[in-house]
Motif scaffolding. Structure first.
Motif, PDB file in Angstrom:
ATOM      1  N   ARG A  87       4.821  -1.276 -28.401  1.00 26.24           N
ATOM      2  CA  ARG A  87       5.163  -2.675 -28.643  1.00 26.24           C
ATOM      3  C   ARG A  87       6.625  -2.868 -28.226  1.00 26.24           C
ATOM      4  NH1 ARG A  87       2.448  -5.476 -33.362  1.00 26.24           N
ATOM      5  NH2 ARG A  87       1.036  -5.766 -31.613  1.00 26.24           N
ATOM      6  N   ASN A  88       7.521  -2.103 -28.841  1.00 25.96           N
ATOM      7  CA  ASN A  88       8.945  -2.181 -28.504  1.00 25.96           C
ATOM      8  C   ASN A  88       9.312  -1.038 -27.544  1.00 25.96           C
ATOM      9  OD1 ASN A  88      11.686  -2.109 -28.404  1.00 25.96           O
ATOM     10  ND2 ASN A  88      11.996  -2.481 -30.593  1.00 25.96           N
ATOM     11  N   ASN A  91      11.112   2.234 -28.380  1.00 26.16           N
ATOM     12  CA  ASN A  91      10.460   3.344 -29.087  1.00 26.16           C
ATOM     13  C   ASN A  91       9.799   4.332 -28.124  1.00 26.16           C
ATOM     14  OD1 ASN A  91      11.065   2.462 -31.749  1.00 26.16           O
ATOM     15  ND2 ASN A  91       9.385   0.990 -31.686  1.00 26.16           N
ATOM     16  N   CYS A 135      -2.873  -2.401 -40.917  1.00 25.85           N
ATOM     17  CA  CYS A 135      -2.166  -2.433 -39.630  1.00 25.85           C
ATOM     18  C   CYS A 135      -2.889  -3.285 -38.591  1.00 25.85           C
ATOM     19  CB  CYS A 135      -2.013  -1.028 -39.067  1.00 25.85           C
ATOM     20  SG  CYS A 135      -1.670   0.249 -40.281  1.00 25.85           S
ATOM     21  N   CYS A 138      -1.798  -6.780 -37.091  1.00 24.92           N
ATOM     22  CA  CYS A 138      -0.819  -6.927 -36.007  1.00 24.92           C
ATOM     23  C   CYS A 138      -1.058  -5.973 -34.833  1.00 24.92           C
ATOM     24  CB  CYS A 138       0.584  -6.690 -36.534  1.00 24.92           C
ATOM     25  SG  CYS A 138       1.100  -7.854 -37.796  1.00 24.92           S
ATOM     26  N   HIS A 139      -1.989  -5.038 -34.958  1.00 26.13           N
ATOM     27  CA  HIS A 139      -2.242  -4.090 -33.858  1.00 26.13           C
ATOM     28  C   HIS A 139      -3.728  -4.033 -33.482  1.00 26.13           C
ATOM     29  CE1 HIS A 139       1.834  -2.435 -33.850  1.00 26.13           C
ATOM     30  NE2 HIS A 139       1.772  -2.267 -35.160  1.00 26.13           N
ATOM     31  N   TYR A 155       7.736  -9.618 -27.650  1.00 25.19           N
ATOM     32  CA  TYR A 155       7.412  -8.355 -26.961  1.00 25.19           C
ATOM     33  C   TYR A 155       6.538  -8.644 -25.743  1.00 25.19           C
ATOM     34  CZ  TYR A 155       8.866  -6.565 -31.519  1.00 25.19           C
ATOM     35  OH  TYR A 155       9.564  -6.299 -32.668  1.00 25.19           O
ATOM     36  N   ARG A 169      -2.276   6.219 -33.571  1.00 24.97           N
ATOM     37  CA  ARG A 169      -1.404   5.120 -33.120  1.00 24.97           C
ATOM     38  C   ARG A 169      -0.100   5.598 -32.481  1.00 24.97           C
ATOM     39  NH1 ARG A 169       1.648   2.083 -31.319  1.00 24.97           N
ATOM     40  NH2 ARG A 169       2.520   0.169 -32.155  1.00 24.97           N
TER      41      ARG A 169
HETATM   42  C1  HEC Z   1       3.350  -7.770 -39.481  1.00 19.95           C
HETATM   43  C2  HEC Z   1       2.847  -7.173 -38.280  1.00 19.95           C
HETATM   44  C3  HEC Z   1       2.711  -5.655 -38.250  1.00 19.95           C
HETATM   45  C4  HEC Z   1       1.945  -4.892 -39.064  1.00 19.95           C
HETATM   46  C5  HEC Z   1       1.054  -5.337 -40.227  1.00 19.95           C
HETATM   47  C6  HEC Z   1       2.106  -3.518 -38.583  1.00 19.95           C
HETATM   48  N1  HEC Z   1       2.945  -3.480 -37.501  1.00 19.95           N
HETATM   49 FE1  HEC Z   1       3.444  -1.840 -36.385  1.00 19.95          FE
HETATM   50  N2  HEC Z   1       4.748  -2.935 -35.345  1.00 19.95           N
HETATM   51  C7  HEC Z   1       4.956  -4.293 -35.512  1.00 19.95           C
HETATM   52  C8  HEC Z   1       6.124  -4.690 -34.742  1.00 19.95           C
HETATM   53  C9  HEC Z   1       6.718  -6.094 -34.657  1.00 19.95           C
HETATM   54  C10 HEC Z   1       6.604  -3.513 -34.114  1.00 19.95           C
HETATM   55  C11 HEC Z   1       7.830  -3.357 -33.242  1.00 19.95           C
HETATM   56  C12 HEC Z   1       8.997  -2.949 -34.153  1.00 19.95           C
HETATM   57  C13 HEC Z   1      10.292  -2.798 -33.425  1.00 19.95           C
HETATM   58  O1  HEC Z   1      10.717  -3.778 -32.782  1.00 19.95           O
HETATM   59  O2  HEC Z   1      10.879  -1.705 -33.524  1.00 19.95           O
HETATM   60  C14 HEC Z   1       5.714  -2.420 -34.537  1.00 19.95           C
HETATM   61  C15 HEC Z   1       5.857  -1.117 -34.109  1.00 19.95           C
HETATM   62  C16 HEC Z   1       5.051  -0.079 -34.521  1.00 19.95           C
HETATM   63  C17 HEC Z   1       5.187   1.294 -34.074  1.00 19.95           C
HETATM   64  C18 HEC Z   1       6.286   1.869 -33.164  1.00 19.95           C
HETATM   65  C19 HEC Z   1       5.847   2.060 -31.753  1.00 19.95           C
HETATM   66  C20 HEC Z   1       5.834   0.783 -30.929  1.00 19.95           C
HETATM   67  O3  HEC Z   1       4.746   0.456 -30.439  1.00 19.95           O
HETATM   68  O4  HEC Z   1       6.897   0.136 -30.759  1.00 19.95           O
HETATM   69  C21 HEC Z   1       4.202   2.008 -34.694  1.00 19.95           C
HETATM   70  C22 HEC Z   1       3.919   3.501 -34.541  1.00 19.95           C
HETATM   71  C23 HEC Z   1       3.486   1.085 -35.537  1.00 19.95           C
HETATM   72  N3  HEC Z   1       4.008  -0.195 -35.392  1.00 19.95           N
HETATM   73  C24 HEC Z   1       2.425   1.425 -36.353  1.00 19.95           C
HETATM   74  C25 HEC Z   1       1.947   0.611 -37.361  1.00 19.95           C
HETATM   75  C26 HEC Z   1       1.069   1.074 -38.424  1.00 19.95           C
HETATM   76  C27 HEC Z   1       0.527   2.473 -38.568  1.00 19.95           C
HETATM   77  C28 HEC Z   1       0.857   0.001 -39.245  1.00 19.95           C
HETATM   78  C29 HEC Z   1       0.111  -0.045 -40.549  1.00 19.95           C
HETATM   79  C30 HEC Z   1       0.641   0.821 -41.611  1.00 19.95           C
HETATM   80  C31 HEC Z   1       1.558  -1.140 -38.659  1.00 19.95           C
HETATM   81  N4  HEC Z   1       2.217  -0.724 -37.530  1.00 19.95           N
HETATM   82  C32 HEC Z   1       1.508  -2.419 -39.164  1.00 19.95           C
HETATM   83  C33 HEC Z   1       4.212  -5.155 -36.263  1.00 19.95           C
HETATM   84  C34 HEC Z   1       3.348  -4.767 -37.267  1.00 19.95           C
END
Ligand code: HEC
Length: 179
Positions: A87-88, A91, A135, A138-139, A155, A169
């Motif tokens: 996403r970012n 990372n 998760c 948002c994913h 993003y 993930r």
């Molecule tokens: C509210 C929305 C949201 C939810 C719910 C969420 N994420 Fe994310 N996730 C994001 C965002 C926004 C980023 C980018 C963060 C940044 O800018 O560093 C991210 C980044 C990540 C990354 C870092 C790698 C990347 O792709 O940049 C991981 C690993 C990740 N998420 C896993 C998870 C997991 C596992 C869960 C559940 C426990 C989860 N996320 C729940 C929004 C979400």
């Protein structure tokens, strides 16, 4: 005969020269301990962010995630997250993480925490992150339209959708000083 003995003794000396065999159990324990504060604080920020709805939570996540990673990086230890589908972009996996990520990605049987000697001063630790039901908001494969719009703005190269609960993930990682 003498020559064979000489060659054998030289061969036996090789591992002693490289001297970099890691005490895996020790470094795995140190790595798990190093990433724990980041795991906990991220989860806390996510849960409290979601109280205001997922769109607001994205902003919290965007601001908090890098800050929490920096805060959890103390005393020469660095921690963070990485993934093969980002996403970012900040990372992105560093070279030492790439082969571990590849194994986790392709082989569900080999998703145990791993350690590797990065150089003579630093040990790398990685552990897999799996999708939980929470998760998917948002994913996942289908996102709410307003969420999709917000993610697209923040993003533009987002690859981190299309996941289901239980999917691999990415990783939590730590770089640990050897001394
Ligand atoms: C509210 C929305 C949201 C939810 C719910 C969420 N994420 Fe994310 N996730 C994001 C965002 C926004 C980023 C980018 C963060 C940044 O800018 O560093 C991210 C980044 C990540 C990354 C870092 C790698 C990347 O792709 O940049 C991981 C690993 C990740 N998420 C896993 C998870 C997991 C596992 C869960 C559940 C426990 C989860 N996320 C729940 C929004 C979400």
């Amino acid at each position: 005969m003498l020559r064979t003995a000489l060659i054998l003794s030289l061969l036996a000396a090789v591992p002693a020269c490289t001297g970099s065999k890691l005490n895996e159990a020790k470094w795995k324990a140190a790595g798990a301990e190093a990433v724990l504060p980041l795991k906990k604080s991220l989860k806390g920020a996510l849960v409290s962010g979601l109280e205001n709805g997922p769109v607001a939570a994205i902003s919290t996540c965007r601001v908090e995630a890098p800050k929490l990673a920096a805060e959890a990086s103390l005393g020469g230890v660095k921690v963070g997250r990485a993934s093969g589908r980002l996403r970012n972009p900040s990372n992105a996996a560093k070279p030492w993480m790439q082969s571990i990520l590849d194994v986790y990605e392709t082989d569900p049987e080999r998703r145990e925490p791993a350690v590797v000697a990065i150089d003579k001063n630093t040990v790398g630790y990685a552990e897999p992150i799996f999708m939980q039901p929470l998760c998917v908001t948002c994913h996942g494969a289908t996102l709410a339209p307003d969420l999709q719009t917000k993610l697209g703005e923040l993003y533009p190269t987002d690859q981190a959708t299309g996941y289901a609960a239980g999917d691999f993930r990415g990783i939590f990682w730590a770089e640990l000083p050897r001394n």
